[in-house]
Design a protein around this motif. Structure first.
Motif, PDB file in Angstrom:
ATOM      1  N   TRP A 123    -105.596 -55.591 -28.080  1.00 49.46           N
ATOM      2  CA  TRP A 123    -106.044 -54.846 -27.024  1.00 49.46           C
ATOM      3  C   TRP A 123    -106.244 -53.383 -27.277  1.00 49.46           C
ATOM      4  O   TRP A 123    -106.722 -52.768 -26.166  1.00 49.46           O
ATOM      5  N   LEU A 172    -105.680 -42.517 -19.727  1.00 53.49           N
ATOM      6  CA  LEU A 172    -105.661 -43.686 -20.030  1.00 53.49           C
ATOM      7  C   LEU A 172    -106.481 -44.479 -20.805  1.00 53.49           C
ATOM      8  O   LEU A 172    -106.186 -45.239 -21.905  1.00 53.49           O
ATOM      9  N   PRO A 223    -116.887 -56.613 -18.147  1.00 51.56           N
ATOM     10  CA  PRO A 223    -116.647 -56.877 -16.805  1.00 51.56           C
ATOM     11  C   PRO A 223    -117.747 -57.977 -15.970  1.00 51.56           C
ATOM     12  O   PRO A 223    -119.081 -57.412 -16.247  1.00 51.56           O
ATOM     13  N   ARG A 245     -97.707 -50.594 -21.104  1.00 48.44           N
ATOM     14  CA  ARG A 245     -98.750 -50.167 -21.899  1.00 48.44           C
ATOM     15  C   ARG A 245    -100.214 -50.032 -21.252  1.00 48.44           C
ATOM     16  O   ARG A 245    -100.677 -49.177 -21.419  1.00 48.44           O
ATOM     17  N   ALA A 246    -100.329 -51.005 -20.507  1.00 50.99           N
ATOM     18  CA  ALA A 246    -101.762 -50.894 -19.729  1.00 50.99           C
ATOM     19  C   ALA A 246    -101.965 -49.862 -18.797  1.00 50.99           C
ATOM     20  O   ALA A 246    -103.237 -49.458 -18.495  1.00 50.99           O
ATOM     21  N   PHE A 247    -100.874 -49.221 -18.306  1.00 55.20           N
ATOM     22  CA  PHE A 247    -100.929 -48.220 -17.543  1.00 55.20           C
ATOM     23  C   PHE A 247    -100.451 -46.798 -17.919  1.00 55.20           C
ATOM     24  O   PHE A 247    -100.270 -45.897 -17.322  1.00 55.20           O
ATOM     25  N   LEU A 280     -96.105 -55.265 -20.543  1.00 51.00           N
ATOM     26  CA  LEU A 280     -97.295 -55.204 -20.488  1.00 51.00           C
ATOM     27  C   LEU A 280     -97.887 -54.133 -19.601  1.00 51.00           C
ATOM     28  O   LEU A 280     -98.960 -53.694 -19.970  1.00 51.00           O
ATOM     29  N   VAL A 281     -97.300 -54.095 -18.375  1.00 54.89           N
ATOM     30  CA  VAL A 281     -98.014 -53.001 -17.490  1.00 54.89           C
ATOM     31  C   VAL A 281     -97.713 -51.575 -18.029  1.00 54.89           C
ATOM     32  O   VAL A 281     -98.332 -50.715 -17.911  1.00 54.89           O
ATOM     33  N   LYS A 340    -107.128 -41.284 -15.282  1.00 51.48           N
ATOM     34  CA  LYS A 340    -108.152 -42.625 -15.840  1.00 51.48           C
ATOM     35  C   LYS A 340    -108.485 -42.138 -17.174  1.00 51.48           C
ATOM     36  O   LYS A 340    -108.378 -42.814 -18.084  1.00 51.48           O
ATOM     37  N   ASP A 366     -99.901 -45.765 -12.530  1.00 54.48           N
ATOM     38  CA  ASP A 366    -101.172 -45.688 -12.050  1.00 54.48           C
ATOM     39  C   ASP A 366    -101.432 -44.475 -11.268  1.00 54.48           C
ATOM     40  O   ASP A 366    -102.637 -43.724 -11.516  1.00 54.48           O
ATOM     41  N   ARG A 367    -100.518 -43.935 -10.483  1.00 56.40           N
ATOM     42  CA  ARG A 367    -100.750 -42.431  -9.760  1.00 56.40           C
ATOM     43  C   ARG A 367    -100.518 -41.361 -10.819  1.00 56.40           C
ATOM     44  O   ARG A 367    -100.819 -40.309 -10.595  1.00 56.40           O
ATOM     45  N   ALA A 411     -96.071 -50.407 -11.887  1.00 60.23           N
ATOM     46  CA  ALA A 411     -97.492 -50.275 -12.001  1.00 60.23           C
ATOM     47  C   ALA A 411     -98.122 -49.388 -11.171  1.00 60.23           C
ATOM     48  O   ALA A 411     -99.033 -48.479 -11.370  1.00 60.23           O
ATOM     49  N   ILE A 412     -97.501 -49.060  -9.909  1.00 60.18           N
ATOM     50  CA  ILE A 412     -98.086 -48.181  -8.999  1.00 60.18           C
ATOM     51  C   ILE A 412     -97.739 -46.704  -9.330  1.00 60.18           C
ATOM     52  O   ILE A 412     -98.528 -46.058  -9.238  1.00 60.18           O
ATOM     53  N   ILE A 438    -113.488 -56.774 -22.976  1.00 61.85           N
ATOM     54  CA  ILE A 438    -114.053 -57.379 -21.780  1.00 61.85           C
ATOM     55  C   ILE A 438    -115.334 -56.650 -21.184  1.00 61.85           C
ATOM     56  O   ILE A 438    -115.291 -55.450 -21.138  1.00 61.85           O
ATOM     57  N   LEU A 462    -105.717 -46.320 -24.747  1.00 62.48           N
ATOM     58  CA  LEU A 462    -105.824 -47.793 -25.142  1.00 62.48           C
ATOM     59  C   LEU A 462    -107.227 -47.940 -25.893  1.00 62.48           C
ATOM     60  O   LEU A 462    -107.552 -49.162 -26.210  1.00 62.48           O
TER      61      LEU A 462
END
Lengths: 181, 181
Positions: free
Chosen positions: A54, A155, A168, A26-28, A23-24, A152, A147-148, A143-144, A166, A159
């Motif tokens: 998603w 990313l 926010p 994919r999401a990152f 999941l991480v 963004k 993420d680096r 994740a970290i 969502i 996705l």
């Protein structure tokens, strides 16, 4: 292209942590997930379902022989990065990897271990990288690291296309359905 | 002061993920961990052992009533931050929190849910924050949140005093014993 390989999965013991790993991934911003160890169809199906709902094009699949897989990928020009608490400081290394990923043919496999990593993994990897040299979690390290590594904008593009989004909110759950199933 | 509260722990199902939550809490600069849900002595002992070996003063303990705990902390001036994929963008909010934490009396409780979070948590929290509005992992969310919140110098200071240290290496495990047990 970013591929995340999960080593030595055990169906009962690792079910939730391995799910978090993918999941991480994919999401990152990873493009591909590879499960090694025990075959776990439920896990693979669960991740595929999340991607459908998603967004994005994250693909996940099983691979019986991690050694063969990594050696073949190396021959094809992929860089093998092993995340381990014993590795080099990620902040220094990530700058070099960012350059590689930014190029059209930049391809890396991020290897995420379970509790005992075969010593051979350290040798096959082009580099062993630590997200701090302290014991914590392969989920956190991945994740970290991602993420680096992934900016963004890239990313968000990766996705696109989910059916749920969502909105926010400061104090409640707000979800909208983007298009019909 | 940073406290991490893990909600609704189930001894068998959550053992590994909750362990990862507290290992991440410790390794990324929290001062205190609070386990809610089922009491799990093995888990608490395991985390205490890690702290003894790898350094720092992270304390972890059990708390039966999360509601009472959070309300009391609020009265004492702690800010309650709930990490959830439905919350506001963390990058905006973290700047404000950084100011708070930087102050001498700055105190926050970071609430980390398990699968189903009681709606009341959203209301008791001063703020609900998302590390991206996508499904991934509470372990990942906590790691990224704390990593942005706590600066590196503070973190290093918080983790002083362990008996084992890693010598970061490109291709193997290197560990030294810092002082006698």
């Amino acid at each position: 292209m970013i591929c995340v390989l999960r080593l030595s999965h055990r169906k009962i013991r690792d079910q939730r942590v391995s799910t978090h790993v993918f999941l991480v991934a994919r999401a990152f911003g990873a493009d591909e997930g590879v499960l090694c160890g025990e075959l776990d169809k439920n896990l693979l199906d669960g991740i595929a379902k999340i991607t459908k709902v998603w967004g994005g094009n994250f693909k996940v699949r099983y691979e019986e022989n991690w050694r063969k897989f990594l050696i073949e990928r190396k021959k094809e020009g992929w860089k093998i990065v092993h995340l381990t608490m014993y590795g080099l400081d990620f902040e220094e290394e990530i700058k070099k990897l960012k350059n590689k990923i930014g190029k059209k043919d930049g391809k890396i496999v991020v290897v995420v271990g379970s509790q005992k990593v075969p010593p051979e993994v350290y040798q096959i990897a082009d580099i062993n990288i630590a997200v701090y040299n302290q014991p914590h979690s392969e989920v956190a390290a991945l994740a970290i690291f991602l993420d680096r590594l992934v900016d963004k904008k890239t990313l968000e593009k990766k996705l696109e296309g989910g059916v749920i989004k969502i909105i926010p909110d400061r104090c409640m759950k707000k979800v909208i359905r983007v298009k019909k199933d």
